[in-house]
Every structure is written in C-alpha cells, then in structure tokens.
Write a protein that holds these residues in place. Structure first.
Motif, PDB file in Angstrom:
ATOM      1  N   PRO A   1      15.950   9.951 -15.147  1.00 18.22           N
ATOM      2  CA  PRO A   1      16.528   8.596 -15.030  1.00 18.22           C
ATOM      3  C   PRO A   1      16.488   8.063 -13.596  1.00 18.22           C
ATOM      4  N   ILE A   2      16.695   8.964 -12.626  1.00 18.56           N
ATOM      5  CA  ILE A   2      16.626   8.548 -11.213  1.00 18.56           C
ATOM      6  C   ILE A   2      15.215   8.120 -10.866  1.00 18.56           C
ATOM      7  N   LEU A   3      14.245   8.902 -11.327  1.00 12.03           N
ATOM      8  CA  LEU A   3      12.846   8.578 -11.053  1.00 12.03           C
ATOM      9  C   LEU A   3      12.475   7.220 -11.628  1.00 12.03           C
ATOM     10  N   GLU A   4      12.963   6.930 -12.809  1.00 12.98           N
ATOM     11  CA  GLU A   4      12.673   5.636 -13.435  1.00 12.98           C
ATOM     12  C   GLU A   4      13.197   4.485 -12.587  1.00 12.98           C
ATOM     13  N   GLU A   5      14.372   4.653 -12.029  1.00 17.15           N
ATOM     14  CA  GLU A   5      14.953   3.607 -11.168  1.00 17.15           C
ATOM     15  C   GLU A   5      14.148   3.446  -9.877  1.00 17.15           C
ATOM     16  N   ILE A   6      13.721   4.558  -9.303  1.00 14.71           N
ATOM     17  CA  ILE A   6      12.902   4.506  -8.078  1.00 14.71           C
ATOM     18  C   ILE A   6      11.614   3.747  -8.344  1.00 14.71           C
ATOM     19  N   GLU A   7      10.955   4.080  -9.436  1.00 13.58           N
ATOM     20  CA  GLU A   7       9.673   3.447  -9.758  1.00 13.58           C
ATOM     21  C   GLU A   7       9.844   1.953 -10.023  1.00 13.58           C
ATOM     22  N   THR A   8      10.933   1.564 -10.683  1.00 16.49           N
ATOM     23  CA  THR A   8      11.204   0.146 -10.938  1.00 16.49           C
ATOM     24  C   THR A   8      11.386  -0.612  -9.628  1.00 16.49           C
ATOM     25  N   THR A   9      12.115  -0.007  -8.691  1.00 14.95           N
ATOM     26  CA  THR A   9      12.341  -0.646  -7.384  1.00 14.95           C
ATOM     27  C   THR A   9      11.044  -0.786  -6.601  1.00 14.95           C
ATOM     28  N   LEU A  10      10.225   0.239  -6.613  1.00 15.08           N
ATOM     29  CA  LEU A  10       8.951   0.190  -5.894  1.00 15.08           C
ATOM     30  C   LEU A  10       8.037  -0.882  -6.476  1.00 15.08           C
ATOM     31  N   GLN A  11       8.011  -1.022  -7.782  1.00 17.45           N
ATOM     32  CA  GLN A  11       7.220  -2.075  -8.405  1.00 17.45           C
ATOM     33  C   GLN A  11       7.728  -3.454  -7.982  1.00 17.45           C
ATOM     34  N   SER A  12       9.027  -3.580  -7.887  1.00 16.73           N
ATOM     35  CA  SER A  12       9.621  -4.847  -7.449  1.00 16.73           C
ATOM     36  C   SER A  12       9.227  -5.175  -6.003  1.00 16.73           C
ATOM     37  N   ILE A  13       9.222  -4.152  -5.144  1.00 21.25           N
ATOM     38  CA  ILE A  13       8.819  -4.350  -3.747  1.00 21.25           C
ATOM     39  C   ILE A  13       7.368  -4.811  -3.662  1.00 21.25           C
ATOM     40  N   ILE A  14       6.508  -4.194  -4.461  1.00 23.78           N
ATOM     41  CA  ILE A  14       5.079  -4.563  -4.476  1.00 23.78           C
ATOM     42  C   ILE A  14       4.932  -6.029  -4.859  1.00 23.78           C
ATOM     43  N   GLU A  15       5.675  -6.468  -5.864  1.00 27.71           N
ATOM     44  CA  GLU A  15       5.578  -7.855  -6.311  1.00 27.71           C
ATOM     45  C   GLU A  15       6.096  -8.833  -5.255  1.00 27.71           C
ATOM     46  N   LYS A  16       7.196  -8.480  -4.602  1.00 23.92           N
ATOM     47  CA  LYS A  16       7.797  -9.378  -3.611  1.00 23.92           C
ATOM     48  C   LYS A  16       7.022  -9.408  -2.300  1.00 23.92           C
TER      49      LYS A  16
ATOM     50  N   GLY B   1       0.805  -1.215   0.000  1.00 24.10           N
ATOM     51  CA  GLY B   1       0.000   0.000   0.000  1.00 24.10           C
ATOM     52  C   GLY B   1       0.832   1.256   0.000  1.00 24.10           C
ATOM     53  N   PHE B   2       1.818   1.355   0.903  1.00 28.59           N
ATOM     54  CA  PHE B   2       2.642   2.558   0.970  1.00 28.59           C
ATOM     55  C   PHE B   2       3.551   2.690  -0.260  1.00 28.59           C
ATOM     56  N   SER B   3       3.950   1.561  -0.852  1.00 25.76           N
ATOM     57  CA  SER B   3       4.719   1.611  -2.101  1.00 25.76           C
ATOM     58  C   SER B   3       3.875   2.209  -3.217  1.00 25.76           C
ATOM     59  N   LYS B   4       2.611   1.823  -3.281  1.00 24.60           N
ATOM     60  CA  LYS B   4       1.689   2.370  -4.292  1.00 24.60           C
ATOM     61  C   LYS B   4       1.443   3.858  -4.058  1.00 24.60           C
ATOM     62  N   VAL B   5       1.339   4.248  -2.793  1.00 28.22           N
ATOM     63  CA  VAL B   5       1.163   5.669  -2.484  1.00 28.22           C
ATOM     64  C   VAL B   5       2.395   6.454  -2.923  1.00 28.22           C
ATOM     65  N   ALA B   6       3.588   5.903  -2.642  1.00 27.69           N
ATOM     66  CA  ALA B   6       4.832   6.562  -3.059  1.00 27.69           C
ATOM     67  C   ALA B   6       4.873   6.720  -4.576  1.00 27.69           C
ATOM     68  N   LEU B   7       4.475   5.684  -5.307  1.00 27.69           N
ATOM     69  CA  LEU B   7       4.441   5.761  -6.769  1.00 27.69           C
ATOM     70  C   LEU B   7       3.508   6.874  -7.239  1.00 27.69           C
ATOM     71  N   HIS B   8       2.368   6.995  -6.574  1.00 29.39           N
ATOM     72  CA  HIS B   8       1.424   8.066  -6.923  1.00 29.39           C
ATOM     73  C   HIS B   8       2.045   9.443  -6.699  1.00 29.39           C
ATOM     74  N   GLU B   9       2.752   9.608  -5.585  1.00 27.91           N
ATOM     75  CA  GLU B   9       3.384  10.897  -5.293  1.00 27.91           C
ATOM     76  C   GLU B   9       4.434  11.232  -6.354  1.00 27.91           C
ATOM     77  N   TYR B  10       5.189  10.232  -6.778  1.00 31.38           N
ATOM     78  CA  TYR B  10       6.208  10.480  -7.800  1.00 31.38           C
ATOM     79  C   TYR B  10       5.582  10.792  -9.165  1.00 31.38           C
ATOM     80  N   GLU B  11       4.454  10.178  -9.475  1.00 33.06           N
ATOM     81  CA  GLU B  11       3.721  10.504 -10.704  1.00 33.06           C
ATOM     82  C   GLU B  11       3.308  11.975 -10.699  1.00 33.06           C
TER      83      GLU B  11
END
Length: 396
Positions: free
Chosen positions: A379-394, A307-317
């Motif tokens: 490019p930094i944002l792209e890496e952050i978003e990739t990591t957050l997606q990975s956390i959500i999956e794991k 949940g908090f990973s998804k919220v973080a992704l929304h904030e970065y969007e």
C-alpha cells in the motif's frame, strides 16, 4: 564540436622424488618445505604491499595531474596565457590512462578540447570546464569501480580496505564540488556521503554485504545529486546561471553552459535509459552548438524532475519484482535516493507537507522491504508511485 580497454608440474615431480627418499630425508624435506612456504608467504605479503603502494602512487599521480592541469587552465579566467602544451603533456603522460580505462569517449572529448584550445578554436575557459568536470566524472566512475571491486571480491577484507582508501582519495577531489552545492542549497550532502562511507566500512568489518550495497548507493546517488544541483536545479544550477548571464555577457554564459554540459555527463546513463525524451531536452539545451541565448532553464529543470521521477518509478518496479532478495532493498533505497535528488523541486511542485510525506513513505517502504513485510509495503508503494506520477504530470 568534439570531433578533430609448468611450475606446478615441476613442484609435483619434486614431490614424487622426495616421497621415495628415506625417513631422515623426509623429515629434512618437511623442514625445508615449511621454510619455503614461510618465505613464499613473506614474498606474497611483500608483493601485495608493493602493489598497494604502487596503486597509491598511481592514484596520487592522477589527482596531481588533474590539479596541475586545472590550475594552468584557470589562468584563462585571469586574462593570462595558458600553456596548452603543458596541459596536454600532463594529461597524456599522467591522466589519460585512467580516463581511457573508465570511458574512451571522455578521453576523446578531453583530448579534442585541449587540442582545440591550443589551436584557438575553442575558448580557453570553456576548455577548462570540460577538462575539470569530465575529469571529475572519471573520478566519480573510479569510486564506483572501487566499490564494484569490493563487491566482486567480497570477503577479502584487506582488498576492501585498500579499495575504500582509494575511493576516498578520489572523493577528496570531488568534495569541494559537494561543499559548494551544500552552501548554495542548504543541503548536507557531505555528511550523507561520509555516513555512506561509514556504513561501507562497518559492513566490510561485519561481513554484511547488504549493508555494504546500501552504503554504496548512498555515496553514489548523493554524488549524482551534487551533479544535478550543479547542472539543472534552480536557481543555482548552471542552466539558470547561463540563461541569466546570456543577456549581459554571452561569452561568459557560454562558459557556464559548458559547465552545465560537463556536469550533466555524469547523469546521462540513467536518464537516457529510462527517460529518453527528457534526456534529449537537457542535452539540446546544454549542447555547445546551441545558442546560449536560447537555453531554457525551466525546460531543463522540468526535464530533470520528470526524468528522475521516472527513474525512481523504475527502481520501485524492480524492488517489487525482486521481493525477498537483497536487490529489492537495494532498489528501494535507490528509489528513495532518486526522490531525494529532486526534493527541493518536489517541495515547489507538491508543497512542503506532501514532500515530507513522500520522503517518510520512501523510508517506511524501505523498512518494510528489509523486514520482509510485503502486506505493509505494497500500500505504501502504491502511494509513492501515485505521487511520482503526479509530479511527472505537473512538471510538464
């Protein structure tokens, strides 16, 4: 369980009369006008001071009623009889007005719990947790309200100082909860919140609204982290405590489930909006209608992490969407702070080095936003978003 917000024209007319008088009268009237204006200024200052003193007295009354009510309810844990009518009277006469102003639903929940405690329909220790933690949510919402008042009246430094003082008064009630989690998890949230307040005070003094907004986010989200660590983090959150206790003492486990539920109420807004399914899992486990023996702390913890990973992704969007505006930096720090909320979980899921890298990336991205360096930030944002997606999956 919980069934059962013409004087002006008169002065103008007087002005016309005076303007028709002779020069001597005009001079005299000028002196009188200056005198009147001086008296009005004194009266205004006096009125503002009295209003501020009244607010301070009200705040003290709210806090004192909370402490007295909590103290009376704590007797249940000592095997003593609780005077529920005393607590009900304290609440209705001294605290209810603030609660209802912040959230009518909380008022209903506290009132219903106190009535249920008095009738014997709800365990007194459970009632104590509902009263205590929901009151803490009200104080948290009041801190946010004080910050909003500063934002809406930006430039009024005297008002800002008063609002900051009020926010600190209510924070003092919550500080014990923050310290308890710092001790349990080895965090430094008390220092972070103090740094946030320092940034707010400095920003007001320097007329720097962006810094004020950033400092406000530090205080706000660090308090949210406190509530998360208390409710669903492992191994010291109440989801874990209640599940463990359920095997030996179900009645005490129910009290801990109630603590988890009540702390969670300060976190529902973001999670319900941006991670509805995860919020539903947390709600079901903490619901007092749920058998505490069926409470799954891992499911609760994973739901919080997703949940908090998804919220973080929304904030970065939003940060990318509002590039070039103050909101881009504000949402960037929000994203970083939501990542920080689950920092211990990220270490467990991704490893300590990956967690450290993510934290550094979140800071680098914020720095790039503030410096308006979009080519560096994306490019930094792209890496952050990739990591957050990975956390959500794991975390499934």
């Amino acid at each position: 369980m919980f069934l059962k917000n013409k004087l002006f024209y008169l002065l103008l007319a007087v002005g016309f009369v005076l303007s028709a008088c002779g020069q001597d009268e005009e001079n005299a009237s000028g002196e009188e006008t200056k005198k009147d204006e001086s008296e009005k200024a004194e009266d205004s200052t006096k009125g503002e001071k009295e209003e501020a003193e009244k607010d301070e007295e009200e705040d003290a009354s709210f806090v004192e009623a909370y402490k007295e009510g909590k103290s009376e309810l704590a007797k249940a844990g000592e095997g003593k009889e609780v005077d529920f009518q005393k607590v009900i009277d304290l609440y209705n006469n001294n605290l209810k007005s603030l609660v209802a102003k912040r959230d009518g639903k909380i008022d209903q929940q506290i009132s219903t719990a106190l009535d249920a405690g008095k009738s014997g329909e709800m365990d007194a220790q459970v009632v104590k947790q509902i009263f205590d933690k929901l009151s803490q949510k009200v104080f948290y919402l009041t801190i946010k309200h004080e910050f909003q008042e500063i934002s809406e009246n930006w430039g009024d430094q005297e008002l800002a100082k008063e609002e900051i003082a009020e926010a600190k008064e209510f924070y003092e009630v919550l500080e014990g909860t923050v310290k308890k989690r710092d001790a349990a998890y080895g965090t430094s949230m008390v220092d972070q919140i103090q740094a946030g307040f320092n940034e707010i005070e400095k920003a007001v003094k320097n007329d720097d609204k962006l810094s004020f907004q950033l400092g406000k986010q530090i205080v706000d989200k660090t308090l949210m982290k406190t509530f998360y660590l208390a409710a669903g983090a492992m191994p010291h959150g109440y989801a874990s405590k209640a599940a463990k206790e359920a095997k030996e003492d179900p009645s005490h486990a129910k009290v801990e489930q109630a603590e988890g539920w009540a702390f969670y109420q300060s976190l529902t807004g973001y999670l319900t909006e941006y991670a509805k399914e995860d919020a539903a899992i947390i709600k079901k486990n903490f619901d007092l209608e749920t058998n505490v023996k069926e409470l799954d702390p891992e499911a609760v913890n994973n739901a919080f992490v997703r949940g908090f990973s998804k919220v973080a992704l929304h904030e970065y969007e939003e940060s990318e969407e509002y590039w070039g505006e103050n909101k881009s930096a504000i949402t960037a720090i929000e994203g970083a702070l939501f990542i920080d909320m689950i920092s211990s979980d990220i270490k467990r899921i991704q490893g300590e080095e990956a967690a450290k890298t993510l934290k550094e990336q979140a800071q680098s991205y914020l720095d790039a936003v503030k410096a308006d360096e979009k080519d560096k930030a994306m490019p930094i944002l792209e890496e952050i978003e990739t990591t957050l997606q990975s956390i959500i999956e794991k975390a499934k």
